[in-house]
Design an enzyme around this catalytic site. Structure first.
Site, PDB file in Angstrom:
ATOM      1  N   SER A 175       0.828  -1.215   0.000  1.00 33.87           N
ATOM      2  CA  SER A 175       0.000   0.000   0.000  1.00 33.87           C
ATOM      3  C   SER A 175       0.858   1.258   0.000  1.00 33.87           C
ATOM      4  CB  SER A 175      -0.921  -0.001   1.227  1.00 33.87           C
ATOM      5  OG  SER A 175      -0.157  -0.127   2.411  1.00 33.87           O
ATOM      6  N   ASN A 200      -1.685  -2.342  13.424  1.00 35.50           N
ATOM      7  CA  ASN A 200      -3.132  -2.098  13.438  1.00 35.50           C
ATOM      8  C   ASN A 200      -3.499  -0.824  14.190  1.00 35.50           C
ATOM      9  OD1 ASN A 200      -3.202  -4.465  12.068  1.00 35.50           O
ATOM     10  ND2 ASN A 200      -4.102  -5.693  13.707  1.00 35.50           N
ATOM     11  N   THR A 212     -39.691  28.069  -8.580  1.00 34.06           N
ATOM     12  CA  THR A 212     -40.016  26.720  -8.111  1.00 34.06           C
ATOM     13  C   THR A 212     -40.310  25.942  -9.392  1.00 34.06           C
ATOM     14  OG1 THR A 212     -42.373  27.163  -7.879  1.00 34.06           O
ATOM     15  CG2 THR A 212     -41.020  27.520  -5.923  1.00 34.06           C
ATOM     16  N   HIS A 213     -39.936  24.685  -9.429  1.00 35.28           N
ATOM     17  CA  HIS A 213     -40.057  23.865 -10.654  1.00 35.28           C
ATOM     18  C   HIS A 213     -39.297  24.493 -11.826  1.00 35.28           C
ATOM     19  CE1 HIS A 213     -43.529  21.889  -8.588  1.00 35.28           C
ATOM     20  NE2 HIS A 213     -43.762  23.131  -8.192  1.00 35.28           N
ATOM     21  N   SER A 260     -14.069  26.777 -27.250  1.00 36.87           N
ATOM     22  CA  SER A 260     -14.287  25.581 -28.064  1.00 36.87           C
ATOM     23  C   SER A 260     -13.286  25.589 -29.202  1.00 36.87           C
ATOM     24  CB  SER A 260     -15.709  25.594 -28.607  1.00 36.87           C
ATOM     25  OG  SER A 260     -15.795  24.799 -29.774  1.00 36.87           O
ATOM     26  N   LYS A 286     -17.711  30.391 -28.418  1.00 36.00           N
ATOM     27  CA  LYS A 286     -18.094  29.735 -27.160  1.00 36.00           C
ATOM     28  C   LYS A 286     -17.278  30.216 -25.949  1.00 36.00           C
ATOM     29  CE  LYS A 286     -20.699  26.759 -26.493  1.00 36.00           C
ATOM     30  NZ  LYS A 286     -20.633  25.326 -26.768  1.00 36.00           N
ATOM     31  N   ASN A 331     -17.330  28.380 -22.284  1.00 41.49           N
ATOM     32  CA  ASN A 331     -17.968  27.280 -21.562  1.00 41.49           C
ATOM     33  C   ASN A 331     -17.639  27.309 -20.068  1.00 41.49           C
ATOM     34  OD1 ASN A 331     -19.023  26.300 -23.984  1.00 41.49           O
ATOM     35  ND2 ASN A 331     -17.143  25.147 -24.404  1.00 41.49           N
ATOM     36  N   GLU A 380     -19.011  22.798 -14.409  1.00 41.86           N
ATOM     37  CA  GLU A 380     -19.446  21.454 -14.833  1.00 41.86           C
ATOM     38  C   GLU A 380     -18.631  20.366 -14.132  1.00 41.86           C
ATOM     39  OE1 GLU A 380     -20.562  21.442 -19.324  1.00 41.86           O
ATOM     40  OE2 GLU A 380     -19.172  23.097 -19.002  1.00 41.86           O
ATOM     41  N   GLN A 426      -7.261  -1.739   4.549  1.00 44.38           N
ATOM     42  CA  GLN A 426      -6.161  -1.013   3.907  1.00 44.38           C
ATOM     43  C   GLN A 426      -6.664  -0.182   2.726  1.00 44.38           C
ATOM     44  OE1 GLN A 426      -2.023  -2.549   3.510  1.00 44.38           O
ATOM     45  NE2 GLN A 426      -2.635  -2.968   1.408  1.00 44.38           N
TER      46      GLN A 426
HETATM   47  N1  ARG Z   1      -0.902  -1.167   5.600  1.00 42.16           N
HETATM   48  C1  ARG Z   1      -1.865  -1.636   6.546  1.00 42.16           C
HETATM   49  C2  ARG Z   1      -3.170  -0.845   6.409  1.00 42.16           C
HETATM   50  O1  ARG Z   1      -3.154   0.206   5.896  1.00 42.16           O
HETATM   51  C3  ARG Z   1      -1.337  -1.503   7.928  1.00 42.16           C
HETATM   52  C4  ARG Z   1      -1.926  -2.462   8.892  1.00 42.16           C
HETATM   53  C5  ARG Z   1      -1.427  -3.825   8.612  1.00 42.16           C
HETATM   54  N2  ARG Z   1      -1.896  -4.737   9.586  1.00 42.16           N
HETATM   55  C6  ARG Z   1      -1.813  -6.062   9.432  1.00 42.16           C
HETATM   56  N3  ARG Z   1      -2.300  -6.796  10.362  1.00 42.16           N
HETATM   57  N4  ARG Z   1      -1.304  -6.602   8.350  1.00 42.16           N
HETATM   58  O2  ARG Z   1      -4.211  -1.302   6.803  1.00 42.16           O
END
Ligand code: ARG
Length: 475
Positions: free
Chosen positions: A40, A127, A172-173, A294, A300, A302, A307, A339
């Protein structure tokens, strides 16, 4: 290393080394695809400041409680400060084998200070570490959203003040209903964005509890001081249940919920700007800085920014749903599904910042074409309600009957091809004898808006009072 780095993929696929931080019970390393789906770092590197702050608070507490020696604590802290300086100066080098920001920092620490680095992770788990990092990040994101919303509100207040008396049609509407003031219309958005600010503040207050020390899920047998780490990281106090601490992502969902509503409000204003800027309306002109041309139609202009704000509101709705679906049905406590929380929140954060900045820029610089607005306000018999109300007040006519008489006046004006004001005294009296020339005082759009002085109404005096009150309230 990049995701696509072939050499790393090959070495892992052919049974590379097990992970140096958790690989004790493994004989071989993960496959290349396992590595890729598991890592990650590409996303959570954005948490590096929070991660280092969390580790510094943790090691200071470990030192204070005698869980690690003062010497080791000092060496770890110095190493963490060095890493902070390195990342600030040159970013970090991503390594898929090191999975996430937590393992990157810890591995670098080991390179810098040696084996003592291994003591940092005492009485802690990734964790509770990631829950802490991410809370810190989202708390700051709430503060940023609030500041950006305050800027947008300030821009709206300035334009509302300028146009407290400017008359436009109220719809309204999307049908012309009654004349209102532009200031009043803009102040409706001040109310919406004010509520949005309240939602971010409320979410920030609820997430102001520190999960650090919940460890993997059950707490720890080390004599830690959770109040100390919570205070060092600027939280009001520690979370109360270790299982909840590592499995809760309500804070991220609440941020996305507030973002979603803000986006929804932004999209309504964006939509109005788009409609108002179209030629048949011509209520506004966006300056060059907020328009695009455009490549084929030279004439144009825009409203692309508006948007895109309208489009991104859809992303915010999707983001809330996306993370809700990740969390739905997850058993306690941590699962790796979680994660995938960050990618959603980071994207929403980036888009929200852009949308609020773009909308603030547009609101501050848009040109309102008061003449077009007033002409449209006078169309569509917009003062018909005023005529009915006048019959009730001046002629003692029951409202339902007044409504019916006014309907006949509208029909007569339509047949004659004029506004209500274009009917002569005689024509009006012929419809109902109780309509006297005094009615003229309410038939103009100016008279109409000036008369709407009920609390929260559109009269210019009310708009000015509402602006003053909002300035006071919103700070
Ligand atoms: N990269 C993990 C996350 O963002 C960190 C926690 C990982 N925990 C584990 N038990 N593998 O959730």
């Amino acid at each position: 290393m990049e995701m696509t780095d072939d050499s790393s993929a090959e070495s892992a696929a052919s049974g590379g080394a097990a992970n140096s931080l958790w690989g004790g019970r493994f004989g071989a390393g993960p496959s290349a695809i396992m590595r890729e789906i598991n890592a990650s770092i590409g996303v959570d590197k954005r948490l590096w400041r929070q991660d280092i702050a969390g580790s510094r608070a943790h090691v200071a507490m470990l030192g204070a409680r005698g869980i690690v020696s003062a010497e080791d604590a000092a060496a770890i802290d110095a190493g963490l400060q060095q890493i902070e300086a390195e990342y600030a100066a040159g970013g970090l080098v991503e390594d898929l084998a090191l999975e996430d920001i937590h393992l990157h920092v810890e591995t670098r620490l080991k390179e810098i200070i040696g084996p003592a680095a291994g003591r940092l992770h005492t009485a802690r788990s990734r964790n509770d570490q990631v829950a802490t990092d991410f809370r810190l990040w989202v708390k700051a994101a709430c503060a940023e959203a609030d500041a950006a919303l305050a800027g947008l509100v300030a821009a709206l207040l300035a334009r509302a003040e300028e146009h407290a008396e400017t008359i436009m049609p109220g719809f309204t509407h999307l049908q012309v209903a009654q004349p209102v003031t532009l200031g009043h219309h803009l102040m409706a958005y001040v109310e919406m964005f004010g509520r949005d600010r309240g939602r971010f503040a409320d979410a920030a207050r609820r997430m102001d509890e520190c999960p650090l020390g919940a460890a993997a899920l059950a707490g720890t047998s080390f004599p830690i001081d959770r109040a100390m780490t919570a205070a060092a990281l600027g939280f009001a106090g520690p979370t109360r249940n270790s299982l909840d601490s590592v499995s809760d992502r309500d804070f991220a969902l609440e941020y996305l919920a507030a973002t979603q509503l803000t986006g929804l409000h932004l999209s309504r204003l964006a939509e109005e700007i788009i409609i108002w800027a179209s030629q048949p309306y011509g209520f506004v002109t966006l300056p060059d800085a907020w328009s695009t041309g455009s490549s084929i139609m030279p004439q144009k202009r825009n409203p692309d920014a508006a948007e895109l704000v309208r489009a991104k509101a859809g992303h915010f709705l999707a983001a809330f749903t996306r993370l809700s679906v990740v969390m739905k049905g997850l058993p306690l406590a941590y699962s790796k599904d979680m994660q995938d929380d960050k990618v959603t929140v980071f994207a929403a954060f980036d888009d929200l910042g852009l949308c609020l900045a773009a909308m603030t820029g547009m609101v501050a610089s848009i040109r309102f074409n008061a003449g077009r607005m007033r002409a449209a306000a006078a169309s569509g018999f917009s003062t018909a309600t005023d005529l009915a109300d006048w019959l009730v007040r001046a002629g003692g006519v029951p409202f339902r009957e007044a409504h019916e008489i006014t309907g006949r006046c509208v029909r007569a004006a339509e047949a004659k091809g004029c506004d209500l004001d274009g009917l002569s005294d005689a024509e009006l009296a012929a419809i109902d004898a109780r309509i006297t020339p005094a009615v003229r005082s309410v038939l103009s759009v100016e008279a109409s808006v000036a008369s709407r002085t009920s609390f929260g109404g559109t009269a210019p005096a009310n708009v000015r009072a509402a602006i003053a009150a909002a300035r006071e309230r919103l700070g």
